[in-house]
Design an enzyme around this catalytic site. Structure first.
Site, short mmCIF file in Angstrom:
data_model
loop_
_atom_site.label_atom_id
_atom_site.label_comp_id
_atom_site.label_asym_id
_atom_site.label_seq_id
_atom_site.Cartn_x
_atom_site.Cartn_y
_atom_site.Cartn_z
CG ASP A 189 -70.58 -58.86 30.25
OD1 ASP A 189 -71.36 -58.56 31.16
OD2 ASP A 189 -69.52 -58.25 30.04
CG ASP B 108 -61.82 -59.66 22.13
OD1 ASP B 108 -60.61 -59.60 21.88
OD2 ASP B 108 -62.28 -60.21 23.15
CB SER C 284 -59.72 -58.81 30.87
OG SER C 284 -61.01 -58.68 30.32
NE ARG D 126 -71.55 -55.83 29.64
CZ ARG D 126 -70.54 -55.03 29.36
NH1 ARG D 126 -70.77 -53.81 28.92
NH2 ARG D 126 -69.30 -55.44 29.52
#
Length: 408
Positions: free
Chosen positions: A127, A16, A181, A98
């Site tokens: 996210d 990605d 994932s 995060r």
């Protein structure tokens, strides 16, 4: 945003973000700075440097940093002082990583003169919210590029085709890699997608990477002792450790004994329900132990108030409000409560279970055996006092009962 000159990308080196790197160059014709954080995901981060250079990134624009100690010390430990869990089960492993990544991205942007930041979060997930709320809280005028909300590369097949077209090297994982994932850091590893999208389907045993199954865990229980200072673990079995060392060792112990597996359907902030599986072996041990040491060192009303505030605190972390004034206000309250949370907790680890078998605080314990005893307490507690206490607390119910009797 055609005036963007330099963008700082949160870069893992995977499919990605490698595609995003090239896409940013081609779409915005800007200089790209890559930032790769080692927060204990268990994979090599240095290969990201080689991949970035292959895509034309200058060496001075590649940042690869070991943030494991900062992650546990400044984010995981403060969160566990609150005993935070989302929707009764989730230990917030992805959520709590995060804010640190966002903060460091902004710091790098300020240092290199970047006018934009970018991430690889999809438009369906939490996210994107967590990253961007952090960006705006720390740099209000920053420009944010979220490729998944702009491009048409909305499937893995399209991403692979783009990578092949532009000569982007995507290393194949051993044995074809995982079909899930996944997101990992020192606190947890998560699994989503494929067969897990059916909430009725049991996860396959070979999905789990950190923990043995409880059935295959050792038949012999293992005892450990955790030392606490102001609500934080400072030693395991008498051996002083840094925060990251503590969590690493607890992950090892928990994984060995099949501790910390979780299979839940959670409510995402963007509005959908999502099924996810998690392994949080060290965090599961930490939560149990912390509540045990608090049970003898916190005043009853302080402990109950913390429990009332915890769901709000956990939701703030889950939804990305770590840098909000309300989270920081709550953190100040929580941290103040931990001044007396000192002592040790002894645990028994056995086939997926964390069992508290002892706790002590020589300086701050509120447990008085002279009062709590079922034997004669030498007058420390007057049993007769309970009668008036009970009658006063029953007064409103007695009044209501009398009124009901009068009504017939």
């Amino acid at each position: 945003m055609s005036d963007i000159k330099k963008v700082v990308l949160a870069y893992s080196g995977g499919l990605d973000t490698s595609v995003i790197l090239k896409w940013l160059q081609d779409t915005y014709h800007c200089e790209v700075v890559t930032f790769t954080a080692d927060i204990g995901q268990g994979e090599e981060v240095e290969p990201a440097r080689k991949k970035a250079i292959a895509l034309g990134i200058k060496p001075e624009n590649i940042f690869i940093e070991d943030l494991r100690e900062e992650f546990v010390r400044d984010y995981v430990y403060p969160m566990f002082r609150a005993n935070a869990i989302y929707e009764g089960e989730y230990l917030l492993g992805t959520s709590i990583a995060r804010p640190l990544i966002s903060k460091r991205q902004i710091e790098i942007a300020n240092a290199v003169g970047g006018d934009a930041v970018s991430h690889g979060a999809t438009g369906k997930g939490n996210d994107q919210v967590r990253f961007e709320l952090g960006y705006y809280a720390l740099k209000p005028d920053v420009k944010v590029i979220a490729p998944w909300r702009e491009w048409d590369l909305l499937s893995r097949e399209k991403l692979l085709a783009y990578a092949e077209k532009h000569g982007i090297d995507i290393s194949k994982k051993k044995n074809g890699g995982s079909p899930y994932s996944m997101d990992a850091n020192l606190l947890h590893i998560s699994y989503e997608g494929t067969v897990l999208e059916n909430p009725a389907a049991e996860p396959e045993e070979d999905m789990w990477l950190w923990t043995v199954s409880p059935e295959n865990a050792p038949d012999q229980a293992e005892y450990i002792e955790l030392s606490y200072e102001k609500g934080d673990i400072t030693a395991i079995n008498g051996v002083a450790m840094t925060p990251a060392q503590v969590l690493t060792e607890l992950n090892r112990l928990g994984g060995k004994h099949g501790i910390g597996r979780l299979d839940i359907v959670e409510n995402r902030y963007v509005g959908m329900k999502s099924r996810g599986c998690y392994e949080t072996p060290g965090g599961t041990i930490m939560l149990k132990a912390h509540r045990a040491i608090e049970s003898i060192t916190l005043d009853r009303e302080v402990a109950h108030l913390k429990d009332e505030l915890m769901p709000k605190y956990a939701k703030l972390i889950y939804t990305g409000y770590w840098w909000s004034p309300e989270r920081q206000m709550l953190q100040g309250l929580i941290d103040a409560s931990q001044a007396t949370v000192n002592g040790w907790v002894r645990l028994k680890l056995y086939k997926g279970n964390v069992i508290v078998v002892g706790r002590e605080s020589k300086t701050d314990s509120l447990f008085d055996p002279n009062i709590a005893t079922f034997d004669e307490d030498g007058g420390a507690y007057n049993h007769a006092d309970a009668a008036g206490f009970i009658r006063l607390n029953a007064l409103r119910m007695r009044i209501a009962a009398n009124a009901k009797l009068k009504r017939g």
